[in-house]
Structure formats: structure tokens, C-alpha cells
Design an enzyme around this catalytic site. Structure first.
Site, PDB file in Angstrom:
ATOM      1  N   GLU A 233      21.934  31.517 109.796  1.00 33.41           N
ATOM      2  CA  GLU A 233      22.742  30.800 110.790  1.00 33.41           C
ATOM      3  C   GLU A 233      24.102  30.319 110.286  1.00 33.41           C
ATOM      4  O   GLU A 233      24.412  29.104 110.324  1.00 33.41           O
ATOM      5  CB  GLU A 233      21.938  29.630 111.368  1.00 33.41           C
ATOM      6  CG  GLU A 233      20.709  30.088 112.134  1.00 33.41           C
ATOM      7  CD  GLU A 233      20.035  28.973 112.930  1.00 33.41           C
ATOM      8  OE1 GLU A 233      20.459  27.810 112.825  1.00 33.41           O
ATOM      9  OE2 GLU A 233      19.082  29.275 113.667  1.00 33.41           O
ATOM     10  N   GLU A 335      13.973  33.630 114.877  1.00 37.73           N
ATOM     11  CA  GLU A 335      13.606  32.267 115.261  1.00 37.73           C
ATOM     12  C   GLU A 335      13.656  32.153 116.777  1.00 37.73           C
ATOM     13  O   GLU A 335      14.599  32.644 117.408  1.00 37.73           O
ATOM     14  CB  GLU A 335      14.555  31.224 114.649  1.00 37.73           C
ATOM     15  CG  GLU A 335      14.470  31.098 113.135  1.00 37.73           C
ATOM     16  CD  GLU A 335      15.329  29.952 112.607  1.00 37.73           C
ATOM     17  OE1 GLU A 335      15.650  29.031 113.401  1.00 37.73           O
ATOM     18  OE2 GLU A 335      15.690  29.973 111.421  1.00 37.73           O
TER      19      GLU A 335
END
Length: 417
Positions: A233, A335
Site C-alpha cells: 500500500e 486484502e
């Protein structure tokens, strides 16, 4: 100095590292009309590389194991003595190094146990993604930095449990040197600003990736680790990420493999990058070689402002979801959860205490599974959480409460999409 288990197995022949869909890891039967070739995997072990793919990744993250996020493990955080500390860095400072080491070793031993892997296998899961902080290689930690020590021994143990059950493993640089995101506990330090995007921090990350690559290929406990994600991320607006860090990270992993005598693509790691749709740039634009690469996208619809906030809106959005851009092969949604927008979590349409919305959550889970299995598969966030019975972030709790079936294939029998 690296603190960890020194295994006599570290001298054995290199094991193969692959996508599980390239082998019979998920079962002995290939798809109809599939072709295969036998691949040596060391010590007389042979795996079969199926063409085309013979299975989808269906997995869970081991969230808050090696990078604790207090929001999802509040009871555990208190038990460790971390109190109001916002990150691992803060907790180690609070407790002092020796006391922190003892607290974190107790945490690692109880947060994920071998029984958890038995449960995962019984729930039809075949993959775990393990978020790691760079400090698991303790040679990379500066004197001014404060992180728990001794995690490598527990990582060796956990990947061994996965391997014993033929569970595929993705290792992920979740917390990078200097923090790739500001004010996020998943970086291991609640940093006021991002500090990662500069050459000397990149150099530390490359060393981490080389360290982990070497361990994967030289220790048989890691024999079902087939993928290494170079950064979790990242933020947008960092041109050096795509132009410098990604290609160099890829080359450093390959250089390490070459130094170990690994030249067969079938035995090389898949190197994973957050994809273009994540919003931090297209990793493919900086890579000259796309062999054995993989891509990741994270889909938290709770924070997607383009999605209509209603039960029907969430299901419709998931059924129509396109999570890969051109050339993202293979793509894994690394995720995701079944948690709705913060503002409506406890509303009558979405609350979980009464059980009145159970049917919706089962269908929304199914819609996301169906969408993500149009690609290589999915890894739910997370295996477990401590949220006072709120199963929307905990796969284990959701299965135990009957929200998620024990057979993930039942997603296709829920009448969605």
C-alpha cells in the site's frame, strides 16, 4: 546480527517457488485437458506444473502477527502492556527493549498457533499472506529505531506449519524503512510523515528482500512460499517508486536467486507489486522483465465513495467489480473485508449483533469471492481480530458464526451475481 533459528536444513537443495496454480499443491487432479511437466523440487521431491491453472488462491492474512495493529487486537495489545501506544515502535520505547522482547515473543506464540492452520485447512483455505516488518532482519535496524527482536524464529515456525499442510505462503514487506505511509500502525511506526521514498531507505528495503529471498530458498520450512511482495500500500505521487524502487527490487531478488544457482523460472519466486488500480502508479511501466511477476489490489468498499451505501449497492458493486488493469496477470486481491462504511456499521441495515443481517453478509462475501476469482483469487483481511464479536474483519469468527461457509466454493451457490 540476525536472531533466529539456525536450521541444519539450511544447507539442503533449493526448493521450488511457484504459484500454487502452477502445481498440484491444491490437489492431485488437473483441469480437464490440462497439460503438465514434472519439475524437480529438491531432495527427490517432484511437483507438477499444470497448464492451465488448476486452482484459485483462497486465503487469509495473518494480520497483527508480526506487525500488530492495535485497532484490531486491542485486548492483545493491552495484555502485552502496550497500553495507548500507537505502534510497535512506540510500545518498544514504552516497555524498554528487554521487556518488549518478552512481550512480543509471548504475543507471537499465542496470536497464531498450529491449531489455527488446522482450522484454515478445514475451512477450505489454501493460502496465507504474512505481513512483515523490515526489522525482522535485525541487521537493518538503526540504534535510533525501536522494534521487537526475535521474530525470525517465529516466522520460521509459522511457515513450517503452513508447509506441513500444503498451504501456499505469500510474504509481504508490509512495513518499510521510514514508513511508506504516514500515521498508520501497519508500518510499525506511527510516523508523522512518509520517510520511505528516498535512496537510503530503498537500499534497506532491497537488503530486506534479499535476506528474505535467501531464506526462502535455503530453508525447507519455506518450501511453500512462492511469492514475495515488495511493498504494501504505497502512497501516490512518488515517481521514484515506479522508476527506481520497483525495478531495482525486482533485480535484487533475481540477483539473489542467481547467486543461489536458481536459473529455472519454475523455481523462481513470483515478485508481487500493487497494481495500477491501487493508485500509486503502474509497476509494469518501470519493469523491463515481467517474468514471474504478480500483482495485488486491495478492495475495501467501505472507503470507496463511488459505491452506493446500501445492501443492494454493495452487492451490485462487488458483482460488477473489475480489480485488474490490462496485463495484470496473475492478479490477487490481497486484502478485503465485509465491513461497510464507518457511518453505517451499527445501523439497522448493517449491524451484526442481532443476526438480522446475516444473509446479507453471506451474499456480500460471496459476491466478492466471485469477482476476485475472475482473477487468480483472494486473501481476506484478516484470519482473526478482536472486535467484540464483530466478524466483518475476522474470517475465523465469520465461519464460526455461520456467515462464511466452510467450503468457499459455496459462494457460487448463494444466488448472487
Amino acid at each position: 546480527m540476525h536472531i533466529g533459528l539456525i536450521s541444519i536444513l539450511s544447507l539442503v537443495a533449493v526448493v521450488s517457488a511457484w504459484l500454487p496454480s502452477d502445481t498440484d499443491l491444491f490437489g492431485p487432479e488437473p483441469q480437464t485437458n490440462a497439460t503438465f511437466s514434472n519439475l524437480s523440487a529438491g531432495k527427490g521431491r517432484v511437483v507438477k506444473k499444470w497448464l492451465p491453472s488448476s486452482g484459485k488462491i483462497r486465503g487469509v492474512n495473518l494480520g497483527s502477527l508480526f506487525v500488530v495493529e492495535p485497532w484490531m487486537a486491542s485486548t492483545e495489545w493491552a495484555t502485552m502492556g502496550c497500553g495507548s501506544s500507537k505502534s510497535e515502535f512506540d510500545c518498544v520505547m514504552k516497555l524498554g527493549q528487554d521487556a518488549a522482547n518478552a512481550a512480543f515473543k509471548a504475543h507471537w506464540a499465542r496470536w497464531i498457533t498450529e491449531t489455527d492452520f488446522d482450522d484454515m485447512a478445514s475451512y477450505g483455505l489454501n493460502t496465507v499472506r504474512i505481513p512483515l516488518g523490515y526489522w525482522i532482519d535485525e541487521s537493518l535496524v538503526y540504534d535510533s529505531e525501536h522494534f521487537p527482536q526475535g521474530g525470525l524464529a517465529y516466522l520460521d515456525k509459522v511457515v513450517g506449519w503452513a508447509a506441513a499442510r500444503n498451504i501456499y505462503v505469500i510474504l509481504d514487506l508490509h512495513a518499510a524503512p521510514g514508513a511508506q505511509v504516514a500515521q498508520q500502525p501497519f508500518t510499525g511506526q506511527y510516523a508523522p510523515t512518509t520517510g520511505f521514498y528516498q535512496d537510503y531507505q530503498y537500499d534497506r528495503a532491497y537488503k530486506f528482500l534479499q535476506f528474505i529471498t535467501n531464506r526462502i530458498h535455503s530453508n525447507t520450512a519455506y518450501r511453500t512460499v512462492g511469492m514475495l511482495e515488495v511493498l504494501n500500500e504505497p502512497v501516490n505521487g512518488q515517481s521514484s517508486l515506479v522508476n527506481t524502487y520497483y525495478p531495482t527490487a525486482f533485480s535484487k531478488i533475481r540477483e539473489t536467486e542467481s547467486g543461489l544457482g536458481i536459473t529455472d523460472n519454475a523455481k523462481k519466486l513470483h515478485v508481487q507489486f500493487m497494481n495500477k488500480l491501487w493508485g500509486s502508479g503502474d509497476p509494469k511501466s518501470g519493469l523491463k522483465d515481467l517474468s514471474n511477476t504478480a500483482f495485488d489490489n486491495h478492495r475495501y468498499l467501505k472507503w470507496d465513495t463511488s459505491v452506493k451505501v446500501s445492501q443492494a449497492g454493495y452487492i451490485a458493486a462487488s458483482c460488477a467489480d473489475q480489480v485488474a488493469s490490462d496485463g495484470d496477470k496473475p492478479l490477487i486481491v490481497g486484502e478485503w473485508s465485509i465491513s461497510p462504511a464507518d457511518a453505517v456499521e451499527q445501523s439497522s441495515a448493517f449491524e451484526v449483533k442481532s443476526g438480522s443481517n446475516s444473509g446479507f453478509y453471506t451474499k456480500w462475501w460471496a459476491a466478492q469471492v466471485i469477482a476476485y476469482e475472475k482473477q487468480q483469487g483472494w486473501v481476506f483481511w484478516s484470519w482473526k481480530a478482536q472486535l467484540n464479536g464483530d466478524y466483518r474483519w475476522s474470517y475465523k469468527d465469520a465461519v464460526e458464526k455461520g456467515i462464511i461457509p466452510k467450503d468457499p466454493g459455496q459462494a457460487y451457490n448463494q444466488g448472487v451475481c
